[in-house]
Design an enzyme around this catalytic site. Structure first.
Site, mmCIF file in Angstrom:
data_model
loop_
_atom_site.group_PDB
_atom_site.id
_atom_site.type_symbol
_atom_site.label_atom_id
_atom_site.label_comp_id
_atom_site.label_asym_id
_atom_site.label_seq_id
_atom_site.Cartn_x
_atom_site.Cartn_y
_atom_site.Cartn_z
ATOM 1 N N ASN A 193 0.887 -1.240 -0.089
ATOM 2 C CA ASN A 193 0.042 0.011 -0.118
ATOM 3 C C ASN A 193 0.927 1.425 -0.018
ATOM 4 O O ASN A 193 2.115 1.115 0.709
ATOM 5 C CB ASN A 193 -1.013 -0.178 1.088
ATOM 6 C CG ASN A 193 -0.296 -0.063 2.560
ATOM 7 O OD1 ASN A 193 0.751 -1.070 2.869
ATOM 8 N ND2 ASN A 193 -0.895 0.644 3.556
ATOM 9 N N GLU A 238 0.376 5.280 0.688
ATOM 10 C CA GLU A 238 -0.515 6.303 1.155
ATOM 11 C C GLU A 238 -0.149 7.641 0.580
ATOM 12 O O GLU A 238 0.941 7.808 0.002
ATOM 13 C CB GLU A 238 -0.607 6.455 2.791
ATOM 14 C CG GLU A 238 -1.248 5.290 3.261
ATOM 15 C CD GLU A 238 -1.116 5.501 4.862
ATOM 16 O OE1 GLU A 238 -0.477 6.429 5.482
ATOM 17 O OE2 GLU A 238 -1.847 4.607 5.568
ATOM 18 N N CYS A 252 -3.802 0.776 -2.880
ATOM 19 C CA CYS A 252 -3.975 -0.590 -2.177
ATOM 20 C C CYS A 252 -3.087 -1.491 -2.580
ATOM 21 O O CYS A 252 -2.578 -1.327 -3.797
ATOM 22 C CB CYS A 252 -5.232 -1.297 -2.190
ATOM 23 S SG CYS A 252 -6.405 -0.239 -1.378
ATOM 24 N N GLU A 261 -3.193 -4.704 -3.068
ATOM 25 C CA GLU A 261 -3.684 -5.543 -4.144
ATOM 26 C C GLU A 261 -3.572 -4.848 -5.504
ATOM 27 O O GLU A 261 -3.357 -5.517 -6.445
ATOM 28 C CB GLU A 261 -5.260 -5.987 -3.671
ATOM 29 C CG GLU A 261 -5.371 -6.707 -2.500
ATOM 30 C CD GLU A 261 -5.749 -5.839 -1.313
ATOM 31 O OE1 GLU A 261 -6.550 -6.105 -0.612
ATOM 32 O OE2 GLU A 261 -5.175 -4.722 -1.372
ATOM 33 N N CYS A 294 -10.616 -4.495 -0.016
ATOM 34 C CA CYS A 294 -11.715 -3.412 0.021
ATOM 35 C C CYS A 294 -12.576 -3.770 -1.138
ATOM 36 O O CYS A 294 -12.347 -4.449 -1.865
ATOM 37 C CB CYS A 294 -11.160 -1.876 0.055
ATOM 38 S SG CYS A 294 -10.469 -1.425 -1.602
ATOM 39 N N CYS A 339 -10.977 -3.226 -4.465
ATOM 40 C CA CYS A 339 -9.793 -4.367 -4.826
ATOM 41 C C CYS A 339 -10.566 -5.595 -5.218
ATOM 42 O O CYS A 339 -10.119 -6.288 -6.006
ATOM 43 C CB CYS A 339 -9.040 -4.284 -3.763
ATOM 44 S SG CYS A 339 -7.654 -3.114 -3.651
#
Length: 129
Positions: A43, A45, A54, A56, A87, A90
């Protein structure tokens, strides 16, 4: 080393490289493509929340950049008190490259704790599996 152990090792390593200065929540993901190649991502940010990406998403982008477009297995890893899962966005990204045989592994520091099919992860999707 079997595929699941390799996926776990790759996802754990990716999580250590996550850029998570705000949440401090590091996530790693690893993909075994249908062609037999391994890819990973973490990930990332961004101060302009929620513009991060993310793990994934990044693992799947690495897979596509590597020339593969099918997922045999994907593993999502994070250290935390509860087991994480992809999420909603994803889940859709995974579905784009999945088949009904694709396995989605959810893992933490103790190892793989749950394995799902795409239909279990994303029931009633637009895709037909």
């Amino acid at each position: 080393m079997n595929n699941q152990a390799r996926l776990l090792d790759l996802a754990r390593a990716a999580a250590t490289r996550a850029y998570a200065p705000y949440s401090k929540f590091r996530v790693g993901a690893a993909v075994l493509s249908s062609a037999g190649n391994f890819y990973s991502g973490c990930n990332v940010e961004n101060i302009s929340f929620p513009v991060g990406s993310c793990a994934e998403e990044n693992a799947l982008a690495a897979m596509v950049c590597g020339g593969d477009t099918g997922i045999a297995e994907i593993l999502v890893y994070a250290e935390g008190k509860t087991l994480i899962s992809p999420c909603g966005a994803c889940r859709q990204r995974i579905a784009e490259f999945a088949t009904k045989k694709t396995l989605i592994h959810l893992a933490d520091v103790t190892g793989i704790r749950k394995t799902l099919t795409i239909n279990e992860l994303l029931p009633h999707s637009f895709a037909e599996f």
